[in-house]
Motif scaffolding. Structure first.
Motif, PDB file in Angstrom:
ATOM      1  N   VAL A 157      -6.987   2.048   4.310  1.00 53.50           N
ATOM      2  CA  VAL A 157      -6.024   1.131   3.683  1.00 53.50           C
ATOM      3  C   VAL A 157      -5.953   1.366   2.180  1.00 53.50           C
ATOM      4  O   VAL A 157      -4.855   1.375   1.577  1.00 53.50           O
ATOM      5  CB  VAL A 157      -6.405  -0.338   3.983  1.00 53.50           C
ATOM      6  CG1 VAL A 157      -5.572  -1.300   3.133  1.00 53.50           C
ATOM      7  CG2 VAL A 157      -6.177  -0.650   5.453  1.00 53.50           C
ATOM      8  N   VAL A 158      -7.101   1.560   1.545  1.00 54.55           N
ATOM      9  CA  VAL A 158      -7.097   1.849   0.108  1.00 54.55           C
ATOM     10  C   VAL A 158      -6.351   3.152  -0.166  1.00 54.55           C
ATOM     11  O   VAL A 158      -5.571   3.257  -1.125  1.00 54.55           O
ATOM     12  CB  VAL A 158      -8.542   1.919  -0.433  1.00 54.55           C
ATOM     13  CG1 VAL A 158      -8.558   2.435  -1.868  1.00 54.55           C
ATOM     14  CG2 VAL A 158      -9.192   0.546  -0.374  1.00 54.55           C
ATOM     15  N   GLY A 159      -6.570   4.161   0.691  1.00 61.34           N
ATOM     16  CA  GLY A 159      -5.839   5.422   0.530  1.00 61.34           C
ATOM     17  C   GLY A 159      -4.346   5.227   0.674  1.00 61.34           C
ATOM     18  O   GLY A 159      -3.548   5.791  -0.108  1.00 61.34           O
ATOM     19  N   ALA A 160      -3.936   4.424   1.686  1.00 61.24           N
ATOM     20  CA  ALA A 160      -2.512   4.156   1.872  1.00 61.24           C
ATOM     21  C   ALA A 160      -1.941   3.400   0.679  1.00 61.24           C
ATOM     22  O   ALA A 160      -0.796   3.652   0.255  1.00 61.24           O
ATOM     23  CB  ALA A 160      -2.300   3.357   3.156  1.00 61.24           C
ATOM     24  N   LEU A 161      -2.696   2.478   0.114  1.00 65.79           N
ATOM     25  CA  LEU A 161      -2.236   1.719  -1.057  1.00 65.79           C
ATOM     26  C   LEU A 161      -2.027   2.645  -2.252  1.00 65.79           C
ATOM     27  O   LEU A 161      -1.059   2.493  -3.010  1.00 65.79           O
ATOM     28  CB  LEU A 161      -3.267   0.642  -1.381  1.00 65.79           C
ATOM     29  CG  LEU A 161      -2.892  -0.385  -2.441  1.00 65.79           C
ATOM     30  CD1 LEU A 161      -1.662  -1.181  -2.013  1.00 65.79           C
ATOM     31  CD2 LEU A 161      -4.056  -1.345  -2.670  1.00 65.79           C
TER      32      LEU A 161
END
Length: 594
Positions: A157-161
């Motif tokens: 999720v952090v990567g997608a953000l």
């Protein structure tokens, strides 16, 4: 208070857990892959939803919006299926790991010397085999996979953000330090707290077990108040230990809540300001807000299960601590030559600096019948337990056939020397399994022959299902004499050449004792017998008598020789003849040794 069993270090527990997982590399990789795929499928939804919102804002054709909606639904369906298979893989991996761990734990427990178990007491071992195993089971089944899922989801999720816009990751720079500091503080204090909590619970179990097992003695001596006070002290200690870990959680959880609520609020505020100044699109803002919102669920799971991980880690350390290292490997031991037992300068202490045996020397010839006598506290039973391999000498040596008794593995030791006491146990299972447990491959003919030898076959054949009758807790109850006959039948199957008898019939009523002594005679026939003689008729029938006083053998010889010598044994014999006439008459004339 009993001495608790040791506890493994955190490094040992981590190394063991890592090695245990590596035993299933294929299943572990498949589990990780499924969770990663499920998390990736879940990341597509927010991005597509952002594009859908942007499309509505830009008034794109309805057909394109329909395709986006279908794509969102498709990814949700794919994620659902992947999550299902990922959880099944996690459960399968967890059950295999838990099965292996339980099997190894049982092996460790059974490999413990009886002296270690007795020193620790039943409460600590009982707590480890129940409460700690249950805690670890919950950890392996749920906490480990849920934590794994949470960590994978957080990273993705952090990567997608970041892919949406690095600007939206800036609020995380405020929440992450708060979370890191709070978690580091918790992890620094939690392991010690949970170990102390489990140890305190062991004390509670130990005290309650002692009170229940000795209830009649407590009542007879009027010590109820003392036992209640002991329980109150243990419960207060347990309450303080649990209050400490509760305080850790009440500090840590609010800190974690703040650490991910603050980034969410900042993302909404900064994202709204950026959108109003045309620095980000509405679709990007929508996706970013949903991604930040998605961080809440894995963080919640991580917080909730990290506490269970700490409980599981403490339980694992206690389970591994049952033995100082891995289960002892089977090594080649020299084969005993003959059945001669030699005791050379043996000393023994239950506690450092408090010796109970002082330089004992003794030689037992094959087939000899030796009676060990002496006043209470002279060291008779301790010597018997050393001869049976229950305890190891503090110094000196005990050999059988030239091989140190302590070097023999437990199964081989019991084929050489066996201890028979008035304590016996009927295990839950069939009578057949109870008799053959010392040699599971024993045939029915051997089992029936063993029961015949101890004069038990008649009542066994009268049981509802004969040898297949369920006995033990919940099964057909056996009388104390019948239970002792089952124990003696096990000895016939095990076929040790030396028996150490510590008043095997002392707790039975006179009639049952007489019947059982005839059964015992069949077992001892042709074997070396060491009888811890609290009643001197056993000494009268022995080949030799060893008289113990203050932890030493002070006289050794035949009954007639020692009576003629007029020493300590002669005094005991005269005293017994003068005050023990009734006991002497209770013994049948010509009854077999012991």
């Amino acid at each position: 208070m009993s001495r608790l069993l040791p506890v493994a270090s955190a490094a040992q527990a981590r190394r063991y857990a890592r090695d245990l997982i590596h035993q299933y590399p294929g299943l572990f990789r498949a589990t990780i892959s499924l969770h990663v795929a499920a998390a990736l499928a879940g990341l597509a939804g927010p991005r597509l939803l952002g594009e859908l919102v942007q499309g509505v804002h830009d008034r794109v054709p309805m057909s394109e919006l329909d395709l986006l909606a279908l794509a969102i639904g498709g990814f949700v369906l794919v994620q659902t299926m992947l999550i299902r298979f990922a959880h099944l893989a996690s459960a399968r991996l967890g059950e295999r790991v838990l099965t292996r761990l339980r099997e190894e734990f049982v092996g460790r427990v059974l490999a413990l010397p009886l002296s270690t178990v007795e020193a620790a007491g039943s409460g600590d071992l009982l707590t480890r085999t129940t409460r700690d195993v249950d805690a670890l089971s919950k950890c392996v089944r749920f906490a480990v996979p849920e934590t794994l899922i949470a960590l994978i989801t957080l990273g993705l999720v952090v990567g997608a953000l970041l892919l949406v816009s690095p600007i939206f990751a800036a609020p995380l720079l405020i929440g992450v330090p708060i979370m890191a500091v709070g978690t580091r503080w918790y992890l620094r204090h939690a392991p010690r707290g949970y170990l102390r909590q489990n140890a305190a619970y062991s004390d509670v179990t130990e005290g309650l077990t002692e009170t229940v097992e000795s209830a009649r003695t407590v009542e007879a001596l009027g010590r109820q108040r003392q036992r209640v006070d002991r329980t109150d002290v243990d419960l207060r200690r347990s309450w303080r230990a649990e209050r400490y870990t509760l305080r850790l959680r009440t500090v840590w959880w609010p800190v974690i809540e703040i650490s991910y609520v603050v980034p969410m609020v900042l993302t909404l505020l900064t994202g709204g300001w950026l959108y109003l100044h045309d620095l980000v699109t509405l679709g990007a803002l929508t996706a970013a807000v949903i991604y930040v919102q998605q961080l809440v669920d894995p963080l919640d799971r991580l917080v909730g299960w990290l506490d269970e991980l700490e409980v599981g880690a403490a339980a694992l350390a206690r389970l591994l601590g049952v033995t100082a290292g891995p289960p002892p490997a089977v090594t080649d031991v020299a084969e005993p030559v003959g059945n001669r037992i030699e005791v050379r300068d043996v000393r023994f202490a239950y506690a450092p600096g408090r010796e109970v045996l002082h330089g004992v020397d003794l030689v037992l010839e094959p087939g000899e019948r030796l009676a060990v006598v002496g006043v209470s506290g002279a060291g008779k039973s301790t010597l018997g337990r050393l001869l049976a391999g229950v305890h190891r000498p503090t110094s000196g040596s005990i050999t059988v056939g030239g091989v140190p008794l302590g070097a023999l593995p437990p199964d081989r030791l019991r084929a050489e020397v066996a201890l028979v006491t008035q304590e016996h146990h009927v295990f839950i299972g069939t009578l057949r399994d109870n008799v053959a447990m010392v040699r599971p491959g024993a045939q029915e003919g051997e089992i029936r022959a063993a029961l015949t030898a101890v004069q038990a076959l008649a009542w066994v054949d009268e049981l509802p299902d004969g040898l297949d009758t369920m006995v033990g807790s919940g099964g057909v109850p056996l009388t104390p004499a019948q239970a002792q006959q089952v124990a003696l039948a096990r000895l016939v199957i095990a076929d040790p050449h030396t028996l150490v008898l510590d008043e095997a019939t002392a707790m039975l009523d006179p009639r049952a004792a007489r019947d059982l002594e005839r059964s015992l005679a069949a077992v001892v026939s042709g074997r070396t017998v060491v009888a811890i003689a609290h009643r001197l008729f056993a000494a009268h029938d022995a080949d030799r008598v060893a008289v113990m006083a203050a932890g030493r053998i002070v006289e050794l010889g035949s009954h007639d020789e020692l009576v003629a010598a007029g020493g300590a044994y002669a005094a005991l014999w005269d005293s017994w003849q003068g005050g023990g006439g009734a006991m002497k008459k209770a013994r049948p004339e010509g009854a077999p040794f012991p």
